[in-house]
Write a protein that holds these residues in place. Structure first.
Motif, PDB file in Angstrom:
ATOM      1  N   GLU A 198     -12.240  -7.872  -2.841  1.00 11.37           N
ATOM      2  CA  GLU A 198     -11.197  -7.116  -2.143  1.00 11.37           C
ATOM      3  C   GLU A 198     -11.577  -6.870  -0.691  1.00 11.37           C
ATOM      4  OE1 GLU A 198      -8.790  -2.926  -2.724  1.00 11.37           O
ATOM      5  OE2 GLU A 198      -9.663  -3.945  -4.441  1.00 11.37           O
TER       6      GLU A 198
ATOM      7  N   GLY B 129       3.508  -2.813  -4.312  1.00 15.37           N
ATOM      8  CA  GLY B 129       2.190  -3.247  -4.766  1.00 15.37           C
ATOM      9  C   GLY B 129       2.146  -3.975  -6.081  1.00 15.37           C
TER      10      GLY B 129
ATOM     11  N   ARG C 160      -3.456   5.674  -6.337  1.00 14.31           N
ATOM     12  CA  ARG C 160      -4.513   5.116  -5.499  1.00 14.31           C
ATOM     13  C   ARG C 160      -5.471   6.209  -5.037  1.00 14.31           C
ATOM     14  NH1 ARG C 160      -3.382   4.713  -0.305  1.00 14.31           N
ATOM     15  NH2 ARG C 160      -1.172   4.477  -0.811  1.00 14.31           N
TER      16      ARG C 160
ATOM     17  N   ARG D 121      -2.627  -6.383  -3.741  1.00 12.11           N
ATOM     18  CA  ARG D 121      -3.153  -5.694  -2.564  1.00 12.11           C
ATOM     19  C   ARG D 121      -2.491  -6.195  -1.281  1.00 12.11           C
ATOM     20  NH1 ARG D 121      -5.319  -1.084  -0.743  1.00 12.11           N
ATOM     21  NH2 ARG D 121      -6.890  -1.392   0.851  1.00 12.11           N
TER      22      ARG D 121
END
Length: 556
Positions: free
Chosen positions: A215, A40, A322, A31
């Motif tokens: 996250e 990524g 995503r 991330r």
């Protein structure tokens, strides 16, 4: 229990703990990754590199020399991507120093970190501060200062000093790189590297390994906007968005030829890392000139295991994956009706996901060509089904090997129909019977897949040659399972040309799956052409929404 000097067994434990820490922090490190190309995968590449080291250690003798040799060789041969190759150079510097010293204590740790730093900087023609390079250099400097202040500095003291300074350097990386400051994050590679020192203190002093934060802890990070910003900055004369390909290979060449090789590479690309020695080198570059990057190796030795990745496609698919995952998460989970056999399918694109769900798929796992789901992702999907047995449709050749590992890990029987594309997945689902056993479904679905002729249309990003003729940048290409069959500047012409090359009198149904880049006008043109030229063939048009491929074609 505190250990003042590590031998072979303890060093193996450090490597295993480092691997475990990287795995647990993999999603977070991924991330954070925004530089130099937002693909990524920094955490994934570092973790896979350590998996290779652990695998090499499992087959090595237990003594220290063999342990250090396995660390060097395993990291060199298993390095993935820019971050993995850099990590390989760092581990090699540590391993060589520890082997020469016949163990690891405080002074040896300082020397090994210095060797690791020098090796990392030497692997990169144009070092950039604010990266993993800064973190390893400042950690090494702090370790050396600790030893200089006390000749009897212990392994724990030196490790603590190195970790503290490394953390401070990591916190300052946004000040050195605007791209990190813009995103509100610290360097991803440096974040992963510091877990090595955490693993060292875990083994030497019994300290717990750090647990990854949620996250949400990556506060204020405008990562999505950054990933969509193609030219996020200029790096040593090359626009990041302009460097299309990642090229990696092993190079068998004499050590004295490598400096000149690096200079040649410096003129054709960026993100250059070259690590190794004793005639074998692991080489990584981002470039637009694939041919020149390989020819440079041929001039001095023998390249092998050449891997080329289209970074622009990878970034685009990362966005696609995503957004698909976010869309799926935003929808309320449906009530699943219990069946004898459920289907789990891998796909991306709202249209494909809805299509698969309408055809009976219970769980759609988001993934594609470059953004492959993990075995863990697939196991979790299998466990979430309401069924006695499960059939998996990977829908991509890269995902088939991962899917085939799921059966050994899941709590219910899992069988795989090795579909290589969405068209094959659709064909398989036509033959799916939720009340039949998995083995029966695999037989019927597999037969349906084998009867499908699959093709796809995409756009060329560089000049080339193929059996269908020369390819210009921007040309459309019609591709089947074995070759490029049609090339041309007009999308409609190429779709019709591909169908013409694939259709025979035995075929009864053509399925067109529209993706990004398709238009209503082109679709009408293709269906009209089919009506005129193949009047007995039924045509079905579906909306998939996939990027990069405006049309998938399935013929039955």
């Amino acid at each position: 229990m505190t250990t003042t000097r590590l031998g072979a067994d303890e060093i193996r434990r450090v490597v295993a703990a480092f691997r475990d820490a990287l795995r647990s922090h993999q999603a977070l490190v991924n991330r954070l990754n925004v530089y130099p190309v937002p693909d990524g995968d920094t955490g994934t590449n570092m973790a896979l590199t350590l998996e290779s080291v652990v695998g090499e250690l499992e087959g090595a003798e237990a003594d220290l020399a063999a342990t250090c040799k396995a660390i060097s060789h395993g990291s060199l041969m298993g390095a993935r991507g820019n971050s993995g190759v850099l990590l390989s150079g760092i581990l090699r510097g540590v391993a060589v120093t520890v082997a020469e010293a016949d163990g690891l204590d405080g002074p040896v740790l300082a020397r090994s970190l210095r060797a690791a730093s020098d090796g990392a900087y030497g692997a990169v023609p144009r070092p950039v501060e604010g990266t993993i390079l800064t973190v390893i250099r400042e950690a090494a400097e702090a370790a050396e200062a600790c030893v200089a202040s006390s000749a009897s500095a212990s392994l724990i003291e030196v490790g603590e000093a190195a970790l503290a300074q490394g953390q401070d350097a990591l916190a300052r990386t946004p000040e050195m790189l605007p791209v990190l400051k813009q995103a509100g994050v610290v360097d991803s590679g440096g974040t992963g590297l510091l877990l090595l020192l955490d693993a060292l203190l875990h083994v030497a002093d019994g300290r717990p390994l750090p647990t990854p934060p949620d996250e949400d802890a990556v506060a204020g990070a405008d990562l999505d906007a950054l990933r969509d910003h193609a030219d996020a900055g200029d790096h040593d004369g090359h626009e990041i968005g302009d460097l299309r390909y990642e090229v990696m290979y092993f190079l068998e060449a004499s050590d004295e030829t490598i400096p000149a090789f690096k200079r040649v590479w410096g003129n054709i690309g960026d993100s250059i890392v070259v690590v190794g020695g004793d005639g074998l080198w692991n080489c990584h570059i981002h470039t637009d000139d694939i041919g020149a990057s390989i020819e440079a190796a041929v001039d001095i030795g023998r390249p092998r295991n050449i891997r080329v990745t289209d970074l622009m496609e990878q970034v685009e698919e990362e966005r696609w994956v995503r957004e698909g995952a976010e869309a799926a998460a935003a929808e309320p989970a449906p009530e699943l009706e219990h069946v004898k056999t459920a289907v789990v399918a891998v796909a991306t694109g709202d249209g494909v996901r809805r299509l698969f769900t309408s055809m009976g798929v219970q769980i759609v796992v988001t993934g594609g060509q470059t953004m492959n789901p993990s075995t863990q992702d697939l196991v979790a999907a299998v466990e979430a089904t309401a069924a006695d047995e499960v059939v998996l449709l990977p829908n991509n050749k890269n995902i088939v090997p991962v899917a085939e590992q799921v059966g050994a890990l899941a709590s219910k029987p899992v069988l795989v129909v090795p579909t290589r594309g969405v068209s094959e997945g659709v064909a398989a689902l036509v033959a799916y019977d939720p009340e039949a056993p998995a083995a029966s479904n695999v037989s019927s679905m597999g037969s349906a897949v084998s009867a499908v002729v699959a093709g796809e249309v995409t756009q060329a990003v560089r000049e080339s040659e193929c059996s269908a003729g020369p390819i210009a940048v921007g040309d459309w290409m019609g591709i089947d399972r074995s070759d490029i069959r049609v090339v041309g500047p007009d999308l409609g012409d190429v779709v019709c040309g591909l169908l013409s090359a694939l259709l025979t009198d035995e075929h009864e149904l053509v399925t067109l799956i529209e993706g990004e880049g398709s238009t209503a006008a082109v679709t009408r043109r293709v269906t009209s052409w089919l009506s005129d030229e193949w009047a007995d063939v039924e045509v079905e048009v579906l909306h998939g929404g996939q990027p990069l491929y405006p049309y998938y074609v399935g013929i039955e």
